[in-house]
Design a protein around this motif. Structure first.
Motif, PDB file in Angstrom:
ATOM      1  N   PHE A 779      30.905  30.566  53.324  1.00 25.01           N
ATOM      2  CA  PHE A 779      31.430  30.405  51.978  1.00 25.01           C
ATOM      3  C   PHE A 779      32.698  31.241  51.834  1.00 25.01           C
ATOM      4  CE2 PHE A 779      27.057  29.088  51.436  1.00 25.01           C
ATOM      5  CZ  PHE A 779      27.176  27.990  50.599  1.00 25.01           C
ATOM      6  N   LEU A 780      33.394  31.406  52.938  1.00 27.03           N
ATOM      7  CA  LEU A 780      34.617  32.198  52.959  1.00 27.03           C
ATOM      8  C   LEU A 780      35.828  31.273  52.931  1.00 27.03           C
ATOM      9  CD1 LEU A 780      33.570  34.793  55.685  1.00 27.03           C
ATOM     10  CD2 LEU A 780      33.501  35.066  53.202  1.00 27.03           C
ATOM     11  N   LEU A 781      36.929  31.807  52.407  1.00 23.39           N
ATOM     12  CA  LEU A 781      38.154  31.027  52.267  1.00 23.39           C
ATOM     13  C   LEU A 781      39.242  31.570  53.195  1.00 23.39           C
ATOM     14  CD1 LEU A 781      38.169  30.740  48.375  1.00 23.39           C
ATOM     15  CD2 LEU A 781      37.702  28.897  49.999  1.00 23.39           C
ATOM     16  N   PRO A 782      40.131  30.709  53.654  1.00 23.73           N
ATOM     17  CA  PRO A 782      41.205  31.173  54.533  1.00 23.73           C
ATOM     18  C   PRO A 782      42.205  32.046  53.796  1.00 23.73           C
ATOM     19  CG  PRO A 782      41.539  28.887  53.912  1.00 23.73           C
ATOM     20  CD  PRO A 782      40.176  29.263  53.405  1.00 23.73           C
ATOM     21  N   SER A 783      42.996  32.757  54.561  1.00 19.12           N
ATOM     22  CA  SER A 783      44.011  33.629  53.980  1.00 19.12           C
ATOM     23  C   SER A 783      45.237  32.807  53.600  1.00 19.12           C
ATOM     24  CB  SER A 783      44.392  34.724  54.993  1.00 19.12           C
ATOM     25  OG  SER A 783      45.450  35.511  54.488  1.00 19.12           O
ATOM     26  N   VAL A 784      45.622  32.844  52.313  1.00 15.17           N
ATOM     27  CA  VAL A 784      46.814  32.153  51.831  1.00 15.17           C
ATOM     28  C   VAL A 784      47.707  33.172  51.120  1.00 15.17           C
ATOM     29  CG1 VAL A 784      47.713  30.236  50.465  1.00 15.17           C
ATOM     30  CG2 VAL A 784      45.512  29.997  51.610  1.00 15.17           C
ATOM     31  N   SER A 785      47.513  33.373  49.831  1.00 19.12           N
ATOM     32  CA  SER A 785      48.243  34.390  49.069  1.00 19.12           C
ATOM     33  C   SER A 785      47.721  34.382  47.639  1.00 19.12           C
ATOM     34  CB  SER A 785      49.750  34.115  49.072  1.00 19.12           C
ATOM     35  OG  SER A 785      50.041  32.967  48.285  1.00 19.12           O
ATOM     36  N   TRP A 786      48.138  35.376  46.865  1.00 16.62           N
ATOM     37  CA  TRP A 786      47.769  35.384  45.450  1.00 16.62           C
ATOM     38  C   TRP A 786      48.433  34.216  44.721  1.00 16.62           C
ATOM     39  CZ3 TRP A 786      43.671  37.698  44.188  1.00 16.62           C
ATOM     40  CH2 TRP A 786      43.324  38.960  44.660  1.00 16.62           C
ATOM     41  N   GLY A 787      49.623  33.817  45.154  1.00 14.90           N
ATOM     42  CA  GLY A 787      50.311  32.706  44.506  1.00 14.90           C
ATOM     43  C   GLY A 787      50.761  33.058  43.101  1.00 14.90           C
ATOM     44  N   ASP A 788      51.021  32.020  42.309  1.00 18.31           N
ATOM     45  CA  ASP A 788      51.463  32.211  40.932  1.00 18.31           C
ATOM     46  C   ASP A 788      50.266  32.327  39.999  1.00 18.31           C
ATOM     47  OD1 ASP A 788      54.111  32.009  41.720  1.00 18.31           O
ATOM     48  OD2 ASP A 788      54.175  29.839  41.384  1.00 18.31           O
ATOM     49  N   THR A 789      50.456  33.044  38.903  1.00 18.70           N
ATOM     50  CA  THR A 789      49.407  33.132  37.888  1.00 18.70           C
ATOM     51  C   THR A 789      49.431  31.876  37.024  1.00 18.70           C
ATOM     52  OG1 THR A 789      50.897  34.252  36.344  1.00 18.70           O
ATOM     53  CG2 THR A 789      49.564  35.646  37.789  1.00 18.70           C
ATOM     54  N   TYR A 790      48.278  31.477  36.571  1.00 19.77           N
ATOM     55  CA  TYR A 790      48.193  30.363  35.631  1.00 19.77           C
ATOM     56  C   TYR A 790      46.962  30.589  34.762  1.00 19.77           C
ATOM     57  CZ  TYR A 790      44.650  28.567  38.867  1.00 19.77           C
ATOM     58  OH  TYR A 790      43.543  28.431  39.663  1.00 19.77           O
ATOM     59  N   VAL A 791      47.061  30.181  33.515  1.00 17.82           N
ATOM     60  CA  VAL A 791      45.988  30.411  32.544  1.00 17.82           C
ATOM     61  C   VAL A 791      45.453  29.074  32.083  1.00 17.82           C
ATOM     62  CG1 VAL A 791      45.349  31.445  30.338  1.00 17.82           C
ATOM     63  CG2 VAL A 791      47.037  32.570  31.811  1.00 17.82           C
ATOM     64  N   ASP A 792      44.140  28.848  32.258  1.00 17.08           N
ATOM     65  CA  ASP A 792      43.523  27.574  31.885  1.00 17.08           C
ATOM     66  C   ASP A 792      42.747  27.673  30.581  1.00 17.08           C
ATOM     67  OD1 ASP A 792      44.298  25.755  33.817  1.00 17.08           O
ATOM     68  OD2 ASP A 792      42.865  26.529  35.258  1.00 17.08           O
ATOM     69  N   ALA A 793      42.850  28.778  29.890  1.00 12.72           N
ATOM     70  CA  ALA A 793      42.080  28.962  28.660  1.00 12.72           C
ATOM     71  C   ALA A 793      43.014  29.223  27.487  1.00 12.72           C
ATOM     72  CB  ALA A 793      41.108  30.123  28.820  1.00 12.72           C
ATOM     73  N   ASP A 794      42.567  28.839  26.317  1.00  5.76           N
ATOM     74  CA  ASP A 794      43.289  29.155  25.091  1.00  5.76           C
ATOM     75  C   ASP A 794      42.821  30.526  24.631  1.00  5.76           C
ATOM     76  OD1 ASP A 794      44.499  29.347  22.656  1.00  5.76           O
ATOM     77  OD2 ASP A 794      43.875  27.378  21.944  1.00  5.76           O
ATOM     78  N   VAL A 795      43.529  31.555  25.057  1.00  2.28           N
ATOM     79  CA  VAL A 795      43.068  32.930  24.806  1.00  2.28           C
ATOM     80  C   VAL A 795      43.069  33.281  23.323  1.00  2.28           C
ATOM     81  CG1 VAL A 795      43.753  33.731  27.099  1.00  2.28           C
ATOM     82  CG2 VAL A 795      45.405  33.825  25.214  1.00  2.28           C
ATOM     83  N   SER A 796      43.801  32.530  22.526  1.00  2.00           N
ATOM     84  CA  SER A 796      43.812  32.805  21.080  1.00  2.00           C
ATOM     85  C   SER A 796      42.467  32.506  20.437  1.00  2.00           C
ATOM     86  CB  SER A 796      44.903  31.982  20.397  1.00  2.00           C
ATOM     87  OG  SER A 796      44.609  30.588  20.464  1.00  2.00           O
ATOM     88  N   LYS A 797      41.649  31.697  21.137  1.00  2.00           N
ATOM     89  CA  LYS A 797      40.330  31.346  20.622  1.00  2.00           C
ATOM     90  C   LYS A 797      39.226  32.186  21.257  1.00  2.00           C
ATOM     91  CE  LYS A 797      41.584  26.568  19.519  1.00  2.00           C
ATOM     92  NZ  LYS A 797      41.270  25.126  19.705  1.00  2.00           N
ATOM     93  N   MET A 798      39.587  33.349  21.794  1.00  3.08           N
ATOM     94  CA  MET A 798      38.615  34.213  22.459  1.00  3.08           C
ATOM     95  C   MET A 798      38.704  35.640  21.907  1.00  3.08           C
ATOM     96  SD  MET A 798      39.366  32.752  26.317  1.00  3.08           S
ATOM     97  CE  MET A 798      37.863  33.269  27.136  1.00  3.08           C
ATOM     98  N   PRO A 799      38.459  35.800  20.604  1.00  2.00           N
ATOM     99  CA  PRO A 799      38.547  37.143  20.013  1.00  2.00           C
ATOM    100  C   PRO A 799      37.327  37.994  20.351  1.00  2.00           C
ATOM    101  CG  PRO A 799      37.791  35.598  18.371  1.00  2.00           C
ATOM    102  CD  PRO A 799      38.110  34.781  19.600  1.00  2.00           C
ATOM    103  N   TYR A 800      37.466  39.294  20.214  1.00  4.31           N
ATOM    104  CA  TYR A 800      36.350  40.200  20.500  1.00  4.31           C
ATOM    105  C   TYR A 800      35.203  39.980  19.517  1.00  4.31           C
ATOM    106  CZ  TYR A 800      33.847  44.458  21.747  1.00  4.31           C
ATOM    107  OH  TYR A 800      32.891  45.348  22.164  1.00  4.31           O
ATOM    108  N   SER A 801      35.497  39.425  18.358  1.00  8.69           N
ATOM    109  CA  SER A 801      34.474  39.173  17.336  1.00  8.69           C
ATOM    110  C   SER A 801      33.737  37.849  17.531  1.00  8.69           C
ATOM    111  CB  SER A 801      35.113  39.187  15.948  1.00  8.69           C
ATOM    112  OG  SER A 801      36.132  38.179  15.860  1.00  8.69           O
TER     113      SER A 801
END
Length: 909
Positions: A779-801
């Motif tokens: 279940f191991l993955l080959p070595s590639v790189s960190w690559g670019d960041t990308y966000v798949d979530a709407d973080v505005s809808k994830m408040p601490y409350s």
């Protein structure tokens, strides 16, 4: 949308939340006014194209480069199919109308939606359709999620999807970022088709929306193939190829050789950024190449799914074996894996009349066919991909083997010395019927049963023997006699010609056979028919009791009673040209016919069903569901996760008495922990792709803390973004498609656990179903790189409350209470992610905002949770070569993570 998180990761990082989606609103404009996409002729004959690449930066399934030559021309649509033309046909035919309009590309469609559209356009123009199927399955929104019996005809001139090679040939001639809609110029919105193209040129092959192509996904090979059309079938998963990139991709992400995603794309996948275009034209002399890297100009395609056959047989434990007459090899399908895939055992042996053993583990076969006199060899081998433990019966001649289990439990094989023409009485008496014991992989000493080649079968009580190949002969013992010492030699069916004789295996003494349109058959049926167009059944006295007609346009051949199924008959179907194109299963209780496989020449099928022994009937467990933690269903868009869970459960039951430490997480922890390298405790990694706290809590409470007798430590992944999940976002689906989990909820106990543990080891789950491209046998993955960041979530809808966050925190507290009650140490683990997330507002791809994540971690620490934090909000020492992508460690990173976790665990000894 419950499956949004999964779907948002499916296709080349193109996802965005529904609130971000830039699709135009649907209008009520008249779709009849939208013209069909223009088809442009492509001169391809003599041309050559390169699939894949030799670049080390490419994914393993995009390497190496493979050359494809064309010997034909074809046509392809100038643009992607538009919303207007799609709705114009599909709304009327299937009730499917996309939430878009006009000349925007038709998206949010499954592969099956696309091929149904192609069929509809073919019908509209009076063409034969390129795709056939026996049954279509639709979701509540009228999208097609599965086509049972799906088959693509390369000979058809109808509309179809372009092959990957065809798409590449055209795209390579028109590849220009200046003419494509990508993240650099699209404003992250889908554009109308051909907005940057000249009037008569192909458009949008690069960018705008990713496109389905026709091919099943197959591995590439450093070779040159003619008219390549992909893999012969979908294999274990049914993975598909997609091409071209989308409007949200940066230019650096889009290449000609890209074929898919880091997550598996299957025929039922759909997303708002995936569309398609059409092609047209027959493909002469097509070449397929399977996962074994062997090219073929013919193929065998499974038509019936395991779930469809389960409704007929009541079990998942079924196998089909047959001769591929094109290659002469033994081929088989093991339906217990959940997804049917044809496997051929390739060697120099010529295989005729294979028959699967009563336990389903072996197959016997001979080297000569019924109706042809001459010497024959008889073999037995294991029914697996390698065909291991091959043994030969050392006699002068043995043909048409038939397994039988005697009342004392001894397994024997009955065979005849010759199965040629039996019409001449003298010649027939010169042959004989024998039996030989088979145990521990070896033959015993053969003993003669009777004169005459009764290769149709002998009843268990030795009172009836039958044979065919010209005449339907029977040897019938007198009442009270044994082993035919007193018997009558009879010719049934008024001495009319008969063949393919098979005696039932359920003690009913029914004889199955085919005829040549003779008088006795016509009289029984009440009408005329052609050769082999009906199969007949006679009772123990030779009286006809049943007849079943072949499907229109076909005749039967190679008919045999199923092994273990009381009323099931398996047979080949020959078309009007005499080609054995299909193998079918006939349910004699209602005369229904189920198509199993399709190919060019499929002979001598044997169908095996796991039957219940008398001992099994005394067990209270459902032996078909207990221990079976994955059942393939095309409606399950989380198949990769489901099969990983099944394998993790299988490993749990294999080792549950000795497990001391278990790690539970999503693929981020699954890929980070090498459990065999941990020395502090006997450890099992039970990570599952996309898993969240709902699954962690379920597995820990119902299995680990209850049945793992030596458990001391539980390591649970802490991914702040997953703490905003609901039960129906993920857990609902993986549980729904796991018969074993549902069964255990009602029946698993300390009294039944050993039986469940044993039954769980009987199943095999194909690795090709996995959601990620793991390295071999890991279940191991080959070595590639960190690559670019990308966000798949709407973080505005994830408040601490958030109420969701509070619910997850309550579950985590409940799990801690359970572990403390058992004296088990609970550790929360945070895996490393791309350090560049520290430069964004998000903790990671799945959110939440960095400030919210810090509050979550701080609150848990203050509450006394022990947190093993290797991410440190980006301030970690995991280098780029230790990463596979922004969320997952490579095998190099896993080594470091595992070593540090092991050091921590040693302090707990």
């Amino acid at each position: 949308m419950r499956l949004f998180l999964y779907l948002s990761m499916l296709v080349l990082f193109c996802a965005c939340s529904n609130s971000e989606m830039a699709m135009p609103e649907y209008t009520s404009e008249d779709d009849e006014s939208v013209a069909f996409s223009k088809m442009i002729s492509v001169s391809a004959a003599g041309e050559e194209v390169t699939l894949g690449t030799n670049s080390n930066n490419a994914r393993t399934n995009e390497r190496p480069a493979m050359q494809v030559k064309f010997s034909y021309d074809f046509s392809m649509s100038r643009s992607e199919v538009t919303c207007g033309e799609f709705n114009r046909l599909m709304k009327k035919s299937f009730g499917l109308s996309l939430n878009c309009h006009g000349y925007y590309p038709a998206t949010d469609v499954t592969y099956y939606d696309a091929v149904l559209f192609a069929n509809e356009r073919s019908k509209r123009e009076g063409r034969d359709t390129a795709y056939s199927y026996s049954k279509a399955t639709f979701d509540k929104n009228h999208h097609c999620t599965n086509l049972e019996g799906f088959f693509f005809s390369t000979e058809s001139e109808g509309y179809r999807l372009p092959t990957e090679a065809e798409w590449l040939l055209v795209a390579g001639r028109n590849w220009s970022f200046d003419k494509g809609w990508t993240a650099e110029n699209s404003k992250l919105k889908i554009q109308t088709v051909c907005g940057k193209a000249k009037k008569d040129e192909f458009c949008d092959l690069l960018g705008n929306v990713i496109e389905w192509v026709n091919d099943w996904f197959g591995n590439l090979k450093d070779t040159t193939l003619l008219n390549y059309v992909g893999a012969p079938d979908g294999g274990a998963l049914g993975q598909r190829v997609i091409k071209g990139g989308c409007y949200r991709n940066a230019n650096s992400f889009i290449t000609l050789y890209n074929r898919g995603d880091i997550y598996t794309v299957v025929s039922s996948t759909r997303a708002e950024y995936v569309g398609f275009r059409l092609a047209k034209g027959a493909i002469p002399e097509p070449t397929w190449m399977g996962g074994d890297g062997k090219a073929a100009t013919s193929r065998v395609v499974p038509l019936a799914s395991s779930s469809a056959l389960h409704s007929l047989t009541g079990t998942h434990k079924m196998k089909l074996a047959f001769r591929n007459d094109i290659t002469g090899n033994l081929a088989y399908i093991d339906y217990s894996s959940g997804v049917p895939s044809v496997i051929e055992i390739e060697d120099t042996l010529d295989v005729y009349h294979p028959e699967i053993s009563p336990d389903g583990n072996r197959v016997a076969f001979c080297s000569r066919i019924e109706g042809v006199s001459g010497k024959s060899a008889l073999y037995v081998r294991d029914l697996n991909a390698e065909g291991t433990n091959l043994v030969k019966l050392e006699v002068e001649s043995a043909v048409i083997p038939r397994w039988q289990v005697l009342e004392n439990g001894t397994t024997i094989i009955i065979y005849v010395t010759d199965a040629g023409n039996n019409k001449d009485e003298t010649s027939f008496k010169e042959t004989s019927t024998w039996q030989v014991k088979f145990a521990n992989g070896k033959f015993g000493k053969p003993t003669k049963i009777l004169d005459g080649a009764y290769h149709g079968g002998i009843s268990e009580d030795k009172s009836l023997a039958v044979t065919g190949a010209r005449l339907l002969r029977a040897r019938v013992a007198k009442p009270g006699s044994t082993v035919f010492k007193e018997a009558s030699d009879l010719v049934w069916y008024d001495s009319a010609q008969a063949c393919n004789v098979s005696l039932s295996k359920d003690r009913s003494k029914r004889t199955l056979f085919l005829d040549f349109g003779a008088g006795p058959g016509r009289k029984f049926v009440g009408e005329s028919y052609g050769m082999h167009e009906r199969l007949f059944v006679a009772d123990s006295t030779g009286k006809l009791i049943q007849s079943v007609a072949a499907p229109a346009g076909y005749s039967f051949d190679h008919t045999e009673w199923g092994q273990g199924g009381e009323n099931l008959v398996v047979a080949s179907l020959s078309n009007l040209d005499g080609a054995h194109k299909k193998i079918v299963l006939v349910d004699m209780s209602d005369s229904s016919v189920v198509e199993l496989v399709e190919g060019d020449e499929l002979w001598h099928p044997s169908f095996w069903v796991k039957g219940k022994s008398d001992a099994d009937r005394d067990v209270l467990l459902d032996l078909d569901s207990a221990g079976m933690y994955f059942d393939y269903n095309p409606a399950n868009l989380l198949q990769g996760s489901s099969v990983e869970l099944a394998m993790r459960m299988q490993m749990f039951w294999k080792n549950y008495r000795n497990i001391e430490c278990v790690t539970l997480g999503s693929s981020m922890l699954l890929d980070a922990v090498i459990d065999t390298s941990i020395t502090a405790f006997k450890t099992l990694n039970m990570g599952v792709t996309l898993a969240d706290l709902f699954l962690f809590k379920y597995i820990a409470s119902r299995y680990i803390l209850r049945y793992a007798e030596k458990i001391k430590v539980l390591v649970v992944e802490l991914s702040p973004g997953f703490l905003f999940r609901q039960e129906n976002d993920y857990f609902y689906y993986v549980r729904l498609f796991s018969p074993g989990l549902i069964y255990d909820e009602h029946h698993l106990s300390h009294e039944t656990k050993d039986v469940v543990a044993a039954l769980s080891q009987e199943y095999s789950y194909p690795r090709s179903l996995f959601a990620q491209n793991y390295m071999d046998d890991s279940f191991l993955l080959p070595s590639v790189s960190w690559g670019d960041t990308y966000v798949d979530a709407d973080v505005s809808k994830m408040p601490y409350s958030s109420v969701k966050l509070r619910r997850n925190r309550e579950m985590l507290d409940s799990l801690r209470t359970e572990t403390e009650r058992r004296g088990v140490k609970l550790i929360l683990a945070i895996t490393p992610q791309n350090p560049d997330f520290a430069k964004t507002e998000s903790f990671g791809s799945f959110g939440p905002k960095m400030e919210v994540a810090k509050k979550i971690v701080s609150a848990l620490e203050k509450s006394g949770y022990y947190i093993f934090d290797e991410n440190k909000f980006g301030e970690h020492d995991y280098t780029s070569e230790m990463a596979y992508n922004s969320n997952h460690l490579s095998y190099l990173g896993a080594r470091q993570f595992t070593a540090r976790l092991d050091s921590l665990l040693k302090t707990l000894r």
